[in-house]
Design an enzyme around this catalytic site. Structure first.
Site, mmCIF file in Angstrom:
data_model
loop_
_atom_site.group_PDB
_atom_site.id
_atom_site.type_symbol
_atom_site.label_atom_id
_atom_site.label_comp_id
_atom_site.label_asym_id
_atom_site.label_seq_id
_atom_site.Cartn_x
_atom_site.Cartn_y
_atom_site.Cartn_z
ATOM 1 N N SER A 154 96.824 44.183 36.058
ATOM 2 C CA SER A 154 97.654 45.048 36.151
ATOM 3 C C SER A 154 97.558 46.000 37.052
ATOM 4 O O SER A 154 97.000 46.011 37.982
ATOM 5 C CB SER A 154 96.972 46.193 34.849
ATOM 6 N N ASP A 155 99.557 46.280 37.485
ATOM 7 C CA ASP A 155 99.399 47.110 38.663
ATOM 8 C C ASP A 155 98.252 48.500 38.644
ATOM 9 O O ASP A 155 98.107 48.682 37.354
ATOM 10 C CB ASP A 155 100.669 47.096 38.863
ATOM 11 N N TRP A 156 98.204 48.765 40.023
ATOM 12 C CA TRP A 156 97.094 50.337 39.579
ATOM 13 C C TRP A 156 97.561 51.280 39.112
ATOM 14 O O TRP A 156 98.852 52.042 39.381
ATOM 15 C CB TRP A 156 96.245 50.997 41.173
ATOM 16 N N GLY A 157 97.460 51.742 38.034
ATOM 17 C CA GLY A 157 97.938 53.077 36.909
ATOM 18 C C GLY A 157 99.194 52.159 36.399
ATOM 19 O O GLY A 157 100.079 53.037 35.224
ATOM 20 N N ALA A 158 98.888 50.925 36.111
ATOM 21 C CA ALA A 158 100.304 50.380 35.023
ATOM 22 C C ALA A 158 99.677 50.222 33.475
ATOM 23 O O ALA A 158 100.337 49.359 33.098
ATOM 24 C CB ALA A 158 100.659 49.286 35.377
#
Length: 284
Positions: free
Chosen positions: A256-260
């Site tokens: 995942s992208d960070w915080g996604a």
């Protein structure tokens, strides 16, 4: 003289056979992945250790490189941690590194050889800095003039983006560093939700990812922040499982992208690894 019974099974023999069968079953490694070495390691892991390998964390400050992310390893089993460094362009850590040409500048050469050479430089520097995964190339389509990350893309043409991506991935991975192509998928504007018909999704937006998978064997993919046709990209079974795994045949891992990540169930939709961070308010 007494005659020996032939073909007779005694209780002792039955007990011995049962014991041997039980011991054999106890030594059998459950088949999870089909790779004997991986399955053996999985069978030796605790639940906490398994969770360690699917969730990014913070590296020890004493050795932290200032890179984007870190996945802790399992030292007792000889499994090393992974460092993820952001880009493009170049390798972004707290250490001085070479400033590469912007992604769109590489695309402007229309040279796959140049793209591969650019990837070699990135991969070589990443390896020298102790980075395991280079978070590039960025292959989203530059379809919106107001998109703040447009310069990170290869432009508006899916064929050119695909060819450049293949070259760069080959270059990076030739240096024994994993490339992580991003952002899957439809992350092409400042909009938080993207609606794309099936044909356009395949022929324009997914095409560069497919090329990097089939022609360059890219190791990993980063899923994006936006919703795609109403569902968050990192928890979208339609794009992560049906298209990426079933149609294209991707065998690598999805981060995942960070915080996604917005729910635990995202892992059931095709996500393999969550990077830490709280979703931004505009992502809710």
């Amino acid at each position: 003289m007494a005659k020996r019974a032939v073909g007779r099974t005694t209780p002792l023999m039955m007990g011995a056979a049962l014991l041997c069968a039980t011991m054999a079953m106890g030594q059998t490694v459950p088949v999870v992945t089909g790779d004997a070495r991986v399955d053996k390691l999985l069978s030796q892991m605790t639940l906490a250790e398994k969770l360690t390998l699917i969730h990014g964390t913070h590296e020890d400050p004493a050795v932290y490189q200032g890179q984007a992310g870190y996945l802790a390893g399992i030292p007792r089993l000889g499994i090393p941690g992974l460092r993820f460094a952001d880009g493009p362009p170049g390798v972004l850590t707290r250490h001085p590194s070479q400033g590469e040409t912007a992604t769109m500048g590489v695309a402007a050469t229309f040279s796959t050889k140049t793209a591969e050479e650019n990837g070699v430089v990135i991969g070589r520097e990443a390896r020298a800095l102790g980075i395991d995964v280079a978070l590039q190339p960025f292959v989203n389509i530059d379809r919106d003039l107001e998109f703040g990350r447009g310069f990170n893309t290869y432009g508006e043409d899916p064929f050119l983006s695909a060819q450049m991506a293949v070259g760069e991935v080959k270059g990076i991975q030739s240096q024994h560093v994993m490339a992580q192509i991003k952002h899957y998928v439809g992350y092409d504007s400042e909009g938080t939700s993207t609606w794309i018909d099936d044909q356009t999704l395949h022929e324009v937006y997914v095409a560069p990812f497919e090329a990097a998978i089939k022609k360059a064997d890219v190791s990993s993919i980063m899923c994006s922040y936006n919703r795609i046709n109403g569902t968050f990209a990192c928890g979208n079974d339609s794009t992560l499982t049906k298209i990426l795994r079933d149609e294209i045949g991707f065998k690598g891992f999805v981060t995942s992208d960070w915080g996604a990540v917005h729910a635990v169930k995202f892992i059931n939709a095709g996500l393999d690894m969550e990077m830490p961070g709280e979703p931004a308010p505009w992502q809710e």
